[in-house]
Design an enzyme around this catalytic site. Structure first.
Site, mmCIF file in Angstrom:
data_model
loop_
_atom_site.group_PDB
_atom_site.id
_atom_site.type_symbol
_atom_site.label_atom_id
_atom_site.label_comp_id
_atom_site.label_asym_id
_atom_site.label_seq_id
_atom_site.Cartn_x
_atom_site.Cartn_y
_atom_site.Cartn_z
ATOM 1 N N TRP A 127 0.862 -1.190 0.000
ATOM 2 C CA TRP A 127 0.000 0.000 0.000
ATOM 3 C C TRP A 127 0.897 1.237 0.000
ATOM 4 O O TRP A 127 1.873 1.308 0.766
ATOM 5 C CB TRP A 127 -0.886 -0.028 1.262
ATOM 6 C CG TRP A 127 -1.877 1.079 1.361
ATOM 7 C CD1 TRP A 127 -2.710 1.535 0.381
ATOM 8 C CD2 TRP A 127 -2.158 1.866 2.525
ATOM 9 N NE1 TRP A 127 -3.494 2.557 0.873
ATOM 10 C CE2 TRP A 127 -3.178 2.783 2.179
ATOM 11 C CE3 TRP A 127 -1.650 1.888 3.827
ATOM 12 C CZ2 TRP A 127 -3.693 3.705 3.079
ATOM 13 C CZ3 TRP A 127 -2.169 2.799 4.721
ATOM 14 C CH2 TRP A 127 -3.183 3.701 4.348
ATOM 15 N N ASP A 208 -1.376 -5.785 9.010
ATOM 16 C CA ASP A 208 -2.364 -4.811 8.554
ATOM 17 C C ASP A 208 -3.574 -5.602 8.059
ATOM 18 O O ASP A 208 -3.504 -6.280 7.032
ATOM 19 C CB ASP A 208 -1.747 -3.963 7.429
ATOM 20 C CG ASP A 208 -2.707 -2.863 6.957
ATOM 21 O OD1 ASP A 208 -3.862 -2.833 7.419
ATOM 22 O OD2 ASP A 208 -2.282 -2.036 6.118
ATOM 23 N N ALA A 210 -6.928 -4.793 6.934
ATOM 24 C CA ALA A 210 -7.869 -3.727 6.571
ATOM 25 C C ALA A 210 -9.101 -4.257 5.850
ATOM 26 O O ALA A 210 -10.085 -3.541 5.711
ATOM 27 C CB ALA A 210 -7.167 -2.687 5.694
ATOM 28 N N LYS A 243 -13.991 -0.513 5.853
ATOM 29 C CA LYS A 243 -14.426 -1.249 4.659
ATOM 30 C C LYS A 243 -15.485 -2.284 5.008
ATOM 31 O O LYS A 243 -16.498 -2.372 4.329
ATOM 32 C CB LYS A 243 -13.249 -1.963 4.002
ATOM 33 C CG LYS A 243 -11.890 -1.415 4.319
ATOM 34 C CD LYS A 243 -11.404 -0.412 3.340
ATOM 35 C CE LYS A 243 -10.067 0.108 3.795
ATOM 36 N NZ LYS A 243 -9.553 1.131 2.939
HETATM 37 C C1 LMR Z 1 -6.988 2.270 -0.744
HETATM 38 O O1 LMR Z 1 -5.936 1.635 -0.729
HETATM 39 O O2 LMR Z 1 -7.528 2.626 -1.804
HETATM 40 C C2 LMR Z 1 -7.665 2.615 0.536
HETATM 41 O O3 LMR Z 1 -6.998 2.024 1.602
HETATM 42 C C3 LMR Z 1 -7.845 4.064 0.708
HETATM 43 C C4 LMR Z 1 -6.567 4.777 1.006
HETATM 44 O O4 LMR Z 1 -6.531 5.483 2.024
HETATM 45 O O5 LMR Z 1 -5.602 4.661 0.255
#
Ligand code: LMR
Length: 393
Positions: A127, A208, A210, A243
């Site tokens: 990410w 993580d 999420a 989410k």
């Molecule tokens: C994403 O990866 O699109 C989400 O987790 C939103 C973000 O904050 O990046």
């Protein structure tokens, strides 16, 4: 003070929000930021969430402060969803945070306080915000091998051997399920191997989580966390309900630490509270109240689970339909990996320049690293997306 300030580099994901909003083309397709959309292209408010908000409106007596750790009843309810029966409760402490990103930042701050020399190992594709959050906390990070862009899968053996190079006490950031951005996620047998390596090398997992509920199911997606809880002495864990309750803008998450003993966990909690206090003092409450109400009522909880299950099933169906449409258009099976991937995202294998062309020529918004949000597609958008993607070649 500001005369010499240069423009900040734009965030790859968030910059797409404004660009998409300002694009006047009616057929534009948003596969950027990770939100779930239904067949009409809306991000729905879940039924149980709506009902919980009604109950909250009718019953809430005060909006006075709760403290830097947020609502303990929320943390308790989330502990149950995440750890199930695997929770060594006496060794776990938790604080409510502003979303999963808030949890990551608070936990990074904790590492900086208690083990500032630790290296945090992150996947070679991850990410976009992970490295920035760690750097902002003053932590050193290094990459471990994770993603194979040719096979569109995980390079497990190479991952394990790069992690063998970590020093005891180092921290390993792992996506608990539904890897963001690649979609290539570890199977249970892979997690078993990772867990044994962490144990043998004295490495601390920083998980993580999420997207719990978007991969194979709410309990299935907690496999790694529950395994670590049973096998390992310590763990850091950032969770998000943004989410899986569809309450993105309510910023609702939790930072957990599993320590070696109950006394250690109590000591760590004090530092987590300090990290929260200096960053934002106290987390927002609305999302946490929704989650607490839903999880505390058996009927609402069952309805939430069933709606989440149908969202997950729909994403899996979109993956199948997208792979089939690409197979029909290209006459090859090269996109079959979409079906093997889990969660909202997959890397579709386009360069930043091609992502730019998708946007400019076709009004199709994908992240510049080639990430698509499969959960953002509607069935009606599959063919136009496939046509735009294959026109690049
Ligand atoms: C994403 O990866 O699109 C989400 O987790 C939103 C973000 O904050 O990046």
């Amino acid at each position: 003070m500001f005369e010499t300030v240069e423009p900040a580099p734009p965030d790859k994901i968030l910059s797409l929000i404004g660009l998409f909003r300002d694009d006047p083309r009616p057929g534009k397709i948003d596969l950027g930021i990770g939100v779930y959309r239904d067949a009409q292209g809306r991000t729905p408010i879940m039924r149980a969430v709506r009902e919980a908000e009604r109950r909250l409106y009718d019953s809430e007596q005060t909006k006075s402060y709760l403290g830097p750790g947020g609502d303990p009843a929320y943390c308790e309810a989330v502990t149950d969803v995440v750890f199930g029966n695997a929770s060594p409760r006496e060794r776990i402490c938790a604080v409510q945070t502003p979303g999963g990103a808030g949890a990551l930042r608070i936990l990074a701050g904790l590492i900086a306080r208690v083990r500032p020399d630790a290296t945090v190992w992150i996947p070679d594709v991850t990410w976009v915000n992970h490295a920035s959050i760690l750097a902002d906390a003053g932590l050193a990070s290094r990459e471990y091998v994770y993603y194979d862009p040719v096979a569109n899968g995980v390079r497990l053996d190479a991952m394990l051997s790069s992690l063998r190079g970590a020093a005891p006490g180092d921290v390993v950031l792992l996506h608990g399920c539904c890897h963001n951005p690649t979609g290539a996620s570890l199977a249970n047998a892979d997690w078993d191997e990772v867990c044994e390596l962490l144990l043998a090398r004295g490495l601390v997992p920083f998980v993580d989580l999420a997207y719990q509920g978007f991969g194979d199911g709410l309990d299935e997606d907690a496999y790694a966390v529950r395994l670590f809880a049973q096998r390992l002495p310590e763990m850091l864990l950032a969770t998000s309900n943004c989410k899986n309750f569809g309450i993105y803008r309510e910023r609702t998450g939790c930072a957990f630490v599993m320590a070696g003993t109950g006394t250690q966990a109590a000591n760590v909690l004090g530092h987590l509270l300090t990290c929260a206090r200096v960053a934002y003092s106290m987390p927002p409450d609305h999302g946490a109240s929704i989650v607490r109400i839903v999880l505390g009522d058996p009927a609402l909880r069952a309805d939430w689970r069933s709606e989440l299950d149908s969202m997950r099933t729909r994403i899996a169906g979109l993956r199948v339909a997208l792979a089939a449409a690409l197979a029909a258009r290209t006459g090859s099976d090269r996109y079959d990996f979409l079906v093997r991937h889990r969660g909202m995202f997959s890397l579709i294998g386009v360069t930043p320049a091609q992502a730019e062309r998708l946007r400019g020529e076709h009004g199709v918004y994908v992240v510049s690293d080639g990430r698509i949000n499969v959960a953002g597609l509607t069935e009606a958008q599959i063919e136009p997306f496939v046509a735009a993607l294959t026109a690049l070649r």
